[in-house]
Design a protein around this motif. Structure first.
Motif, PDB file in Angstrom:
ATOM      1  N   ALA A 156      29.670  40.412  47.297  1.00 28.86           N
ATOM      2  CA  ALA A 156      28.943  40.957  48.616  1.00 28.86           C
ATOM      3  C   ALA A 156      29.952  41.898  49.333  1.00 28.86           C
ATOM      4  CB  ALA A 156      27.574  40.238  49.427  1.00 28.86           C
ATOM      5  N   THR A 157      31.006  40.873  49.400  1.00 23.92           N
ATOM      6  CA  THR A 157      32.104  42.225  50.262  1.00 23.92           C
ATOM      7  C   THR A 157      32.983  42.704  49.189  1.00 23.92           C
ATOM      8  OG1 THR A 157      33.621  39.943  49.864  1.00 23.92           O
ATOM      9  CG2 THR A 157      31.963  39.873  51.477  1.00 23.92           C
ATOM     10  N   LYS A 158      32.481  42.737  48.275  1.00 26.94           N
ATOM     11  CA  LYS A 158      33.893  43.557  47.119  1.00 26.94           C
ATOM     12  C   LYS A 158      34.891  42.653  47.390  1.00 26.94           C
ATOM     13  CE  LYS A 158      31.255  47.458  46.868  1.00 26.94           C
ATOM     14  NZ  LYS A 158      30.149  49.224  46.787  1.00 26.94           N
ATOM     15  N   LEU A 159      34.572  42.012  47.632  1.00 28.53           N
ATOM     16  CA  LEU A 159      37.037  41.267  47.851  1.00 28.53           C
ATOM     17  C   LEU A 159      36.454  40.926  46.377  1.00 28.53           C
ATOM     18  CD1 LEU A 159      39.403  40.039  49.394  1.00 28.53           C
ATOM     19  CD2 LEU A 159      37.876  37.819  49.516  1.00 28.53           C
ATOM     20  N   ASP A 160      36.142  40.504  45.483  1.00 28.11           N
ATOM     21  CA  ASP A 160      36.763  40.515  44.083  1.00 28.11           C
ATOM     22  C   ASP A 160      37.028  41.608  43.157  1.00 28.11           C
ATOM     23  OD1 ASP A 160      34.198  41.199  43.856  1.00 28.11           O
ATOM     24  OD2 ASP A 160      33.176  40.181  42.709  1.00 28.11           O
ATOM     25  N   ALA A 161      36.961  42.577  43.331  1.00 28.38           N
ATOM     26  CA  ALA A 161      36.992  44.075  42.917  1.00 28.38           C
ATOM     27  C   ALA A 161      38.641  44.075  43.776  1.00 28.38           C
ATOM     28  CB  ALA A 161      35.942  45.116  43.393  1.00 28.38           C
TER      29      ALA A 161
END
Length: 279
Positions: A156-161
């Motif tokens: 949801a936070t796009k931290l992984d990407a």
């Protein structure tokens, strides 16, 4: 003149894990890469002990992966970071090449038939590369599990990407990425109860340990910056620490309590070309 009898498969077989099939051999078995048949490369992945087993009732086949040569390695697929796709360095006639292997592209070849062929001597996989291949093969069945809500919040936070985008250029420097979530406790946290995240970037010391350490520290700073940007609310995930440590300095006791992050969000539909999620 009578034809020579077919060669038997025996314990003295020349085939070993990491060997490459000659192009003519791959063609004989109709093994073609679905993405780029012109760059086709088939690699033996059966363990040496299984290859040496000449009891063909117990071990009748050789397992291979129908891979391909790629021009540029993707750092997120190096060192076995992603369980589905591996970019593996080999030498061909003494020059470095990158082979892309996808775990779902495994095939079986009967030993009786492969016994009539020889490996492609132009290709060589060194000891380190073989260790990476073996680790990657096992990782698909032995992956770290994170709490479902933690994974959802990362997405949801796009931290992984964003982390993958930062780490991709440093694929050869950073060999392993470990996450420590809530000090190892598996908790599905409720809304407004943040997960506490620790990130450990592991790097090989190499020939110049001081330079490697300095380079890894720069990656740490980049990771901290993106975490500050993506986790500004501090309600979903809180970065407690991020550090770099040499492979030579990471004790086994410490590694056992860490969970490896393997960029699993990058596993796309089987028909898609593997690559990082674009944001």
């Amino acid at each position: 003149m009578s034809e020579e009898p077919p060669k038997p498969w025996d314990r003295d077989t020349r085939w070993r894990q990491g060997h490459v099939l000659q192009a003519e051999t791959a063609a004989a078995f109709k093994l073609r890469n679905a993405i780029d048949s012109a760059a086709n490369l088939v690699v033996v992945v059966s363990h040496d002990c299984d290859l040496a087993n000449d009891n063909l009732d117990a071990e009748p086949d050789v397992e291979v992966i129908v891979g391909r040569l790629v021009a540029t390695p993707n750092g997120n697929f190096s060192w076995g970071k992603a369980p589905r796709t591996l970019h593996l360095s080999m030498t061909r006639d003494g020059g470095l090449v990158t082979v892309e292997l996808i775990a779902t592209s495994k095939r079986l070849i009967p030993k009786r038939e492969l016994a009539q062929f020889e490996p492609d001597g132009a290709f060589d996989l060194d000891g380190q590369g073989l260790a990476v291949l073996r680790s990657w093969l096992g990782a698909r069945y032995n992956r770290s599990a994170f709490p479902d809500r933690f994974v959802s919040r990362m997405a949801a936070t796009k931290l992984d990407a964003k982390l993958a985008k930062i780490l991709e250029p440093h694929g050869e420097l950073i060999s392993v990425v470990y996450f420590e979530v809530d000090d190892g406790r598996i908790v599905d946290r409720e809304k407004d109860s943040p997960y506490e995240l620790g990130i450990v970037l592991v790097y090989p010391a190499g020939d110049d340990p001081e330079a490697s350490a300095d380079a890894a520290d720069e990656v740490v700073k980049a990771v901290e910056r993106v975490c500050d940007q993506r986790l500004a609310s501090k309600t979903d995930i809180v970065l407690k620490r991020c550090l770099a440590i040499s492979e030579d300095d990471l004790p086994v006791s410490r590694a056992r309590v860490l969970l490896q992050w393997r960029f699993e969000y990058m596993t796309l539909r089987a028909s898609d070309h593997p690559g990082p999620v674009q944001t």
